[in-house]
Design a protein around this motif. Sequence first.
Motif, mmCIF file in Angstrom:
data_model
loop_
_atom_site.group_PDB
_atom_site.id
_atom_site.type_symbol
_atom_site.label_atom_id
_atom_site.label_comp_id
_atom_site.label_asym_id
_atom_site.label_seq_id
_atom_site.Cartn_x
_atom_site.Cartn_y
_atom_site.Cartn_z
ATOM 1 N N ILE A 1 -4.962 8.962 3.525
ATOM 2 C CA ILE A 1 -6.117 8.290 4.131
ATOM 3 C C ILE A 1 -7.209 8.068 3.093
ATOM 4 O O ILE A 1 -7.833 7.002 3.040
ATOM 5 C CB ILE A 1 -6.655 9.109 5.322
ATOM 6 N N MET A 2 -7.453 9.055 2.245
ATOM 7 C CA MET A 2 -8.425 8.885 1.164
ATOM 8 C C MET A 2 -8.049 7.693 0.299
ATOM 9 O O MET A 2 -8.898 6.862 -0.065
ATOM 10 C CB MET A 2 -8.478 10.150 0.308
ATOM 11 N N ASN A 3 -6.776 7.597 -0.017
ATOM 12 C CA ASN A 3 -6.300 6.508 -0.851
ATOM 13 C C ASN A 3 -6.514 5.156 -0.178
ATOM 14 O O ASN A 3 -6.885 4.169 -0.822
ATOM 15 C CB ASN A 3 -4.811 6.718 -1.147
ATOM 16 N N GLU A 4 -6.288 5.102 1.129
ATOM 17 C CA GLU A 4 -6.466 3.853 1.862
ATOM 18 C C GLU A 4 -7.937 3.435 1.875
ATOM 19 O O GLU A 4 -8.269 2.257 1.712
ATOM 20 C CB GLU A 4 -5.942 4.010 3.286
ATOM 21 N N VAL A 5 -8.848 4.394 2.090
ATOM 22 C CA VAL A 5 -10.282 4.101 2.061
ATOM 23 C C VAL A 5 -10.681 3.587 0.681
ATOM 24 O O VAL A 5 -11.436 2.613 0.548
ATOM 25 C CB VAL A 5 -11.101 5.359 2.422
ATOM 26 N N PHE A 6 -10.150 4.223 -0.344
ATOM 27 C CA PHE A 6 -10.554 3.912 -1.715
ATOM 28 C C PHE A 6 -9.980 2.588 -2.208
ATOM 29 O O PHE A 6 -10.696 1.771 -2.797
ATOM 30 C CB PHE A 6 -10.114 5.043 -2.648
ATOM 31 N N SER A 7 -8.672 2.347 -1.950
ATOM 32 C CA SER A 7 -8.026 1.218 -2.618
ATOM 33 C C SER A 7 -7.041 0.463 -1.739
ATOM 34 O O SER A 7 -6.172 -0.243 -2.254
ATOM 35 C CB SER A 7 -7.293 1.710 -3.869
ATOM 36 N N LEU B 1 -16.682 -8.135 -11.419
ATOM 37 C CA LEU B 1 -16.319 -7.687 -12.755
ATOM 38 C C LEU B 1 -14.824 -7.720 -13.036
ATOM 39 O O LEU B 1 -14.406 -7.362 -14.139
ATOM 40 C CB LEU B 1 -16.837 -6.262 -12.985
ATOM 41 N N ALA B 2 -14.007 -8.079 -12.070
ATOM 42 C CA ALA B 2 -12.560 -8.043 -12.292
ATOM 43 C C ALA B 2 -11.877 -9.146 -11.505
ATOM 44 O O ALA B 2 -12.306 -9.516 -10.414
ATOM 45 C CB ALA B 2 -11.999 -6.681 -11.887
ATOM 46 N N TYR B 3 -10.801 -9.667 -12.083
ATOM 47 C CA TYR B 3 -9.965 -10.620 -11.352
ATOM 48 C C TYR B 3 -9.190 -9.876 -10.264
ATOM 49 O O TYR B 3 -9.028 -10.352 -9.150
ATOM 50 C CB TYR B 3 -8.966 -11.299 -12.295
ATOM 51 N N SER B 4 -8.681 -8.730 -10.635
ATOM 52 C CA SER B 4 -7.916 -7.900 -9.703
ATOM 53 C C SER B 4 -8.288 -6.451 -9.925
ATOM 54 O O SER B 4 -8.606 -6.040 -11.044
ATOM 55 C CB SER B 4 -6.403 -8.087 -9.922
ATOM 56 N N VAL B 5 -8.268 -5.687 -8.862
ATOM 57 C CA VAL B 5 -8.550 -4.256 -8.962
ATOM 58 C C VAL B 5 -7.741 -3.553 -7.887
ATOM 59 O O VAL B 5 -7.604 -4.037 -6.763
ATOM 60 C CB VAL B 5 -10.068 -3.971 -8.811
ATOM 61 N N ASP B 6 -7.181 -2.411 -8.240
ATOM 62 C CA ASP B 6 -6.293 -1.714 -7.321
ATOM 63 C C ASP B 6 -6.287 -0.234 -7.684
ATOM 64 O O ASP B 6 -6.840 0.175 -8.708
ATOM 65 C CB ASP B 6 -4.879 -2.294 -7.420
ATOM 66 N N GLY B 7 -5.639 0.556 -6.838
ATOM 67 C CA GLY B 7 -5.531 1.982 -7.114
ATOM 68 C C GLY B 7 -4.555 2.642 -6.181
ATOM 69 O O GLY B 7 -4.122 2.053 -5.184
ATOM 70 N N ASN B 8 -4.194 3.875 -6.503
ATOM 71 C CA ASN B 8 -3.267 4.607 -5.645
ATOM 72 C C ASN B 8 -3.244 6.071 -6.045
ATOM 73 O O ASN B 8 -3.174 6.389 -7.240
ATOM 74 C CB ASN B 8 -1.855 4.023 -5.753
ATOM 75 N N PHE B 9 -3.326 6.950 -5.058
ATOM 76 C CA PHE B 9 -3.102 8.374 -5.299
ATOM 77 C C PHE B 9 -1.658 8.622 -4.869
ATOM 78 O O PHE B 9 -1.382 9.003 -3.744
ATOM 79 C CB PHE B 9 -4.075 9.230 -4.489
ATOM 80 N N SER B 10 -0.731 8.360 -5.780
ATOM 81 C CA SER B 10 0.674 8.313 -5.398
ATOM 82 C C SER B 10 1.281 9.704 -5.281
ATOM 83 O O SER B 10 0.831 10.665 -5.912
ATOM 84 C CB SER B 10 1.477 7.475 -6.394
ATOM 85 N N ALA B 11 2.321 9.784 -4.458
ATOM 86 C CA ALA B 11 3.017 11.042 -4.202
ATOM 87 C C ALA B 11 4.508 10.835 -4.377
ATOM 88 O O ALA B 11 5.095 9.963 -3.727
ATOM 89 C CB ALA B 11 2.714 11.542 -2.786
ATOM 90 N N ALA B 12 5.131 11.606 -5.246
ATOM 91 C CA ALA B 12 6.572 11.543 -5.444
ATOM 92 C C ALA B 12 7.239 12.632 -4.613
ATOM 93 O O ALA B 12 6.579 13.490 -4.027
ATOM 94 C CB ALA B 12 6.912 11.701 -6.926
ATOM 95 N N THR C 1 -6.363 3.958 -11.098
ATOM 96 C CA THR C 1 -7.234 2.866 -10.698
ATOM 97 C C THR C 1 -7.143 1.835 -11.808
ATOM 98 O O THR C 1 -7.358 2.167 -12.978
ATOM 99 C CB THR C 1 -8.687 3.325 -10.527
ATOM 100 N N ILE C 2 -6.807 0.604 -11.468
ATOM 101 C CA ILE C 2 -6.534 -0.399 -12.494
ATOM 102 C C ILE C 2 -7.322 -1.672 -12.217
ATOM 103 O O ILE C 2 -7.676 -1.967 -11.080
ATOM 104 C CB ILE C 2 -5.030 -0.727 -12.572
ATOM 105 N N ALA C 3 -7.563 -2.408 -13.295
ATOM 106 C CA ALA C 3 -8.270 -3.682 -13.162
ATOM 107 C C ALA C 3 -7.850 -4.610 -14.277
ATOM 108 O O ALA C 3 -7.557 -4.187 -15.399
ATOM 109 C CB ALA C 3 -9.779 -3.473 -13.193
ATOM 110 N N GLY C 4 -7.837 -5.913 -13.954
ATOM 111 C CA GLY C 4 -7.709 -6.960 -14.950
ATOM 112 C C GLY C 4 -9.048 -7.657 -15.043
ATOM 113 O O GLY C 4 -9.576 -8.124 -14.020
ATOM 114 N N THR C 5 -9.610 -7.728 -16.241
ATOM 115 C CA THR C 5 -10.967 -8.228 -16.375
ATOM 116 C C THR C 5 -11.142 -8.996 -17.676
ATOM 117 O O THR C 5 -10.345 -8.845 -18.618
ATOM 118 C CB THR C 5 -11.975 -7.064 -16.326
ATOM 119 N N LYS C 6 -12.175 -9.830 -17.741
ATOM 120 C CA LYS C 6 -12.496 -10.523 -18.982
ATOM 121 C C LYS C 6 -12.830 -9.508 -20.069
ATOM 122 O O LYS C 6 -13.323 -8.413 -19.787
ATOM 123 C CB LYS C 6 -13.684 -11.457 -18.766
ATOM 124 N N SER C 7 -12.599 -9.894 -21.308
ATOM 125 C CA SER C 7 -12.868 -8.975 -22.419
ATOM 126 C C SER C 7 -14.300 -8.465 -22.388
ATOM 127 O O SER C 7 -14.554 -7.264 -22.567
ATOM 128 C CB SER C 7 -12.588 -9.676 -23.749
#
Length: 505
Positions: A321-327, A344-355, A364-370
């Motif tokens: 649930i925290m992950n869903e609220v965040f990203s 500030l970013a073309y795309s932004v995403d994140g995940n608190f992943s569980a294996a 937490t990731i982003a694609g952004t201009k230099s």
Amino acid sequence: MKLILRTCLKTVLLVVVAAVFAIAFVSRAQTPSPPTSSKPPAQAEPWKKIVIPPLHAFKPVEPRRVELANGLVLFLQEDHELPFIDGSILIRGGSRDEPAAKVGLVSLYGQTWRTSGTAAVSGDALDDQLASKAASIETGGGVASTSMGWKSLKGDFDSVFATTVDLLLHPAFKADKLQLAKRQMGARIARRNDDAEGIAVREAVALVYGATSPYARHSEYATIDAVTLDDLKAWHDRTVVPNDMIVAVEGDFDSAAMEAKLRQVFEPLPRGPAIATAKLDFPGPRPGVYFVDKPDVNQSNVFIVGLGTEQSNPDYYALSIMNEVFSGGFGSRVFQYVRTKLGLAYSVDGNFSAAYDHPGIFYTIAGTKSVSTVPATQAMLEEIGRLKTKPPTAEELRHAMDQELNSFIFNYDSRDKTLNEQVLLAFYGYPPDFLERYKTGIERVTAADVTRVANQYIDVSKLAIVVVGNKAEITPALSTLGKVTDLDIAIPPPPTGKPASKPKE
């Protein structure tokens, strides 16, 4: 004469149109304007009156589970909607278990196994036989397992299954097929630094797990060159034992009859030594800023990474649930702040992943201009930090639960999906009712739970930042974020005298 008439008509029309607009303008000017209200009229929102019924009880059609005396597990899932029968064999032991000096062995094994065929029929001839029946048999290698799968029409099951068993028990690993697999893998090695995002993913994983971790290492020319036919045969002999295998069949069949067929094939197989995966420590990344200079791009890929969790963690539900609220999509906090509000970013995403059996990765990731690299990174860090201090609102909590439960249900809305999940649960030692527990666990999460796990599992000071971008264009400099470590991504050359494989033009 015609030209003169056409010109006159055009002039008359223009005069008429101008007169009409003039009259309309004067009329509007003389008409008193209605009094303006300080507040616009309230817009009707009838959709808010729609009563949303609760979700139906989650009761997927469970497959039948049978365990043979030699330890092999069968899963049988009848589905009579279409006249097909599909099957899979999941075998314990994957790339995390291969020798460090021969990284790539399992991938080469998974490809060469199928392309080589059996002692009775070559891989090329097998392609033709299966194509004539619209059937398939495939093999592959993964991180924790190798696998074999087949698909066929119901009427062709016996012949396709017989060939599958022949390939499983009597493979004919061939030198030319191994060399073909090596050339293809070499071509992938040669191209691996072409894609900036691919570089960022690879280096981020290596930082989280450690460069020499079985979960992060990658094949090189030297490691694939070291793999021999004898290595493939030895791997096969080591792993294809019934007590390390799960066989699953789904489709148009009778379970009792199918069980009898499978028992006839697999019960005679003798037990063997089980694969023992090494126990590893997962300390997480060393904090800092790590940079790869890629002068041929005009934007940056930014990854902020740390350790995630395992699905067996009791806090898995609150972290979801925290992950869903965040990203969790366009309405999430990090998307709304970094992309929508700040731009500030073309795309932004994140995940608190569980294996299943080792920690996943928190990213937490982003694609952004230099030129936006530093402010975008700072904004992401700010939003990560707010998870610890800003509890989710009632609306955020409700939305996150809806998203989790709705997407969860659709992951298991067919019998083949439920079968696949039961196979994985059995493979990793999870209870068979884990799926049913998930819904209840998610529904019990509170806002306080979300804040608690955010404070327990997230520490911004222990996160690493990976940036792949054009150093000359990044302003302000990355040193604004802290000490910068340049990463070496040079590809080690192939063994002496052996040219690197290059993709065909």
